[in-house]
Scaffold this active site. Sequence first.
Site, PDB file in Angstrom:
ATOM      1  N   CYS A 113     -11.485  25.754  14.916  1.00 45.89           N
ATOM      2  CA  CYS A 113     -10.861  27.118  13.965  1.00 45.89           C
ATOM      3  C   CYS A 113     -12.388  26.601  12.944  1.00 45.89           C
ATOM      4  O   CYS A 113     -13.203  25.654  13.233  1.00 45.89           O
ATOM      5  CB  CYS A 113      -9.711  27.228  13.180  1.00 45.89           C
ATOM      6  SG  CYS A 113      -8.156  27.253  13.903  1.00 45.89           S
TER       7      CYS A 113
ATOM      8  N   GLY B  94     -13.141  29.738  17.884  1.00 46.11           N
ATOM      9  CA  GLY B  94     -11.669  30.488  18.084  1.00 46.11           C
ATOM     10  C   GLY B  94     -12.055  31.670  18.487  1.00 46.11           C
ATOM     11  O   GLY B  94     -12.778  32.197  17.449  1.00 46.11           O
TER      12      GLY B  94
ATOM     13  N   ASN C 208      -9.253  23.928   9.181  1.00 43.76           N
ATOM     14  CA  ASN C 208      -9.977  23.202  11.054  1.00 43.76           C
ATOM     15  C   ASN C 208      -9.459  22.183  10.958  1.00 43.76           C
ATOM     16  O   ASN C 208     -10.033  21.191   9.935  1.00 43.76           O
ATOM     17  CB  ASN C 208     -11.553  24.027  10.670  1.00 43.76           C
ATOM     18  CG  ASN C 208     -11.767  23.281  11.671  1.00 43.76           C
ATOM     19  OD1 ASN C 208     -10.980  23.086  12.777  1.00 43.76           O
ATOM     20  ND2 ASN C 208     -13.237  22.585  11.594  1.00 43.76           N
ATOM     21  N   GLY C 209      -8.385  21.738  11.717  1.00 44.75           N
ATOM     22  CA  GLY C 209      -8.285  20.364  12.249  1.00 44.75           C
ATOM     23  C   GLY C 209      -6.748  20.937  12.403  1.00 44.75           C
ATOM     24  O   GLY C 209      -6.196  20.976  13.499  1.00 44.75           O
TER      25      GLY C 209
ATOM     26  N   TYR D 201     -20.659  19.363  22.391  1.00 49.76           N
ATOM     27  CA  TYR D 201     -20.126  20.824  22.847  1.00 49.76           C
ATOM     28  C   TYR D 201     -19.540  22.007  21.396  1.00 49.76           C
ATOM     29  O   TYR D 201     -20.552  23.274  21.413  1.00 49.76           O
ATOM     30  CB  TYR D 201     -18.571  20.904  23.258  1.00 49.76           C
ATOM     31  CG  TYR D 201     -18.179  21.861  23.538  1.00 49.76           C
ATOM     32  CD1 TYR D 201     -18.600  22.580  24.865  1.00 49.76           C
ATOM     33  CD2 TYR D 201     -16.856  22.087  23.365  1.00 49.76           C
ATOM     34  CE1 TYR D 201     -17.796  23.092  25.747  1.00 49.76           C
ATOM     35  CE2 TYR D 201     -16.996  23.797  23.717  1.00 49.76           C
ATOM     36  CZ  TYR D 201     -17.064  24.395  24.827  1.00 49.76           C
ATOM     37  OH  TYR D 201     -16.887  25.628  25.736  1.00 49.76           O
TER      38      TYR D 201
ATOM     39  N   SER E 199     -24.261  25.841  26.423  1.00 54.27           N
ATOM     40  CA  SER E 199     -24.415  24.419  25.465  1.00 54.27           C
ATOM     41  C   SER E 199     -24.678  23.257  25.522  1.00 54.27           C
ATOM     42  O   SER E 199     -25.277  22.755  25.680  1.00 54.27           O
ATOM     43  CB  SER E 199     -22.886  23.894  24.965  1.00 54.27           C
ATOM     44  OG  SER E 199     -22.060  23.834  25.997  1.00 54.27           O
TER      45      SER E 199
ATOM     46  N   ASP F  52     -24.231  19.204  32.242  1.00 51.19           N
ATOM     47  CA  ASP F  52     -23.535  19.642  31.936  1.00 51.19           C
ATOM     48  C   ASP F  52     -22.889  19.057  30.534  1.00 51.19           C
ATOM     49  O   ASP F  52     -23.563  17.942  30.465  1.00 51.19           O
ATOM     50  CB  ASP F  52     -22.379  19.783  32.306  1.00 51.19           C
ATOM     51  CG  ASP F  52     -21.113  21.358  32.061  1.00 51.19           C
ATOM     52  OD1 ASP F  52     -20.981  21.632  31.031  1.00 51.19           O
ATOM     53  OD2 ASP F  52     -20.466  21.714  32.238  1.00 51.19           O
ATOM     54  N   ASP F  53     -22.480  19.429  29.269  1.00 49.65           N
ATOM     55  CA  ASP F  53     -22.165  19.048  27.889  1.00 49.65           C
ATOM     56  C   ASP F  53     -20.837  17.662  28.348  1.00 49.65           C
ATOM     57  O   ASP F  53     -20.744  16.639  27.268  1.00 49.65           O
ATOM     58  CB  ASP F  53     -21.998  20.025  27.281  1.00 49.65           C
ATOM     59  CG  ASP F  53     -20.804  20.709  27.308  1.00 49.65           C
ATOM     60  OD1 ASP F  53     -19.624  20.247  27.918  1.00 49.65           O
ATOM     61  OD2 ASP F  53     -21.246  21.682  26.857  1.00 49.65           O
TER      62      ASP F  53
END
Length: 490
Positions: free
Chosen positions: A17, A43, A119-120, A260, A301, A363-364
Amino acid sequence: MAIEVNEKTMTGLNEECGVFGIWGTQKAAEITYYGLHALQHRGQEGAGIVGCCEGTLRQERGLGLLADVFGKGTRLVNLAGSTSALGHVRYATSGANGIENIQPLLAHFSDTQLALAHNGNLTNQVSLRRQLEAEGAIFQSTSDSEILLHLIRHSKATTLTAQIKDALNQIHGGFAFLLLTPNALYAALDPHGFRPFVIGQLPGGEYIVTSETAALNVVGAKLVRDVFPGELIKIDDTGMQIDHFTDKTALQIDAMEYIYFARPDSDIYGINVHNARKRMGARLANEHPVEADMVVGVPNSSLSAASGYAEALGLPNEMGLVKNQYIARTFIEPTQERRERSVRMKLAAVASIVKNQRVVLVDDSIVRGTTSMYIVKMLREAGAKEVHVRIASPAFKFPSFYGIDMQTTAELMAANHSLAEMTALIGADSLAFLSVDGLVNAIGLNQQVAGTGLTTAYFDGHYPSPIYDYAPTMAKFVATGKVDYMEEPR
């Protein structure tokens, strides 16, 4: 009722988030709205803002993108006049995307109000929730974030600051918390600093605390400092006070933020994300070069890593893929069906560029493999002669427990297939990943800390802390020596 802790229990609990808090301006809600726009990539399932107007906290929240929730109707108007505010954009996994889980959560007590944004992911959430319910707590959501509110209220400490410290010392895992009361804004970061967290100031001196420096840039604020592990920071009308809820810390920020999640224009502990990704691409080229005609990065990304790869090998860096910017990020889509549909909607191959060409697709990451399969197929259908896939991160072999939606090894392609099998499954001519050492060196985190300062457990199985309630899901890997855990800092 007892809760059995297994992989099924954990599904739907993780989230990634973005949070944004501000203190001391008449346009607090409006500034929060713009700040959250810069965090929308973190998010897309829901958004909310709590504003404080004349000593009272008011909550507005809803499901969907920020613009869907606040761009229409009166939600933002209802928060006008707020002199402080707290905002949140949420990614929810399947089964946990009800309105009751949209943050900030707002609690009304007899003596105050308290809003919380998180966030977490808490790794001892099941045990704590069981304990609190046994003591009479009644939960209004299925979010692990609500646990902190109950712990604060259950604390026997005599001041709110002491109660918050008491609560924070009972939880484990990844957390960047923002708490807003009518009198102050509090910020707390877990002892490992798994998630990014920064403090900024507007030209008038008003403080902002948020997930990424990109959000500071959008609202015209300057970076003051990072929030460091174990800190509890209080902001009120007297200014900012830096405190700690624990001094037992060890910086181990999640490497996925650099790979990312974070925006390329964000800085995390002094490292610009774009530059880190570009170095990842260059290191990948040194480790796994290939004869080809061009490099094509997967937008958005992976474009930084593709640039670094192309420069290192002296290859053209072409726009062989075009992205529909209005489609959400597929890695954090909550269901496999939606991920697959989203890939088809968001990307298109440019046939006039890739036809008859040997393409290096950068790509990442490869997590579930869905995106890679469709992109390789698209490039071949557009006429690419060869498609060599290069991944600017190590192979994901183990789950995340600190706030990213990779909960079980069953979801991870690299955990279930050899390199040759993965190459065949995605339909590539060759496939290679960046090494763990290459990743660490490319990020170049220099914080004078023990170890690398990064969490790379998803790649090498070395978790920086116990995983508590999640331990049964990883027992077989511990038994075979594939996974181990460091003790908590002492």
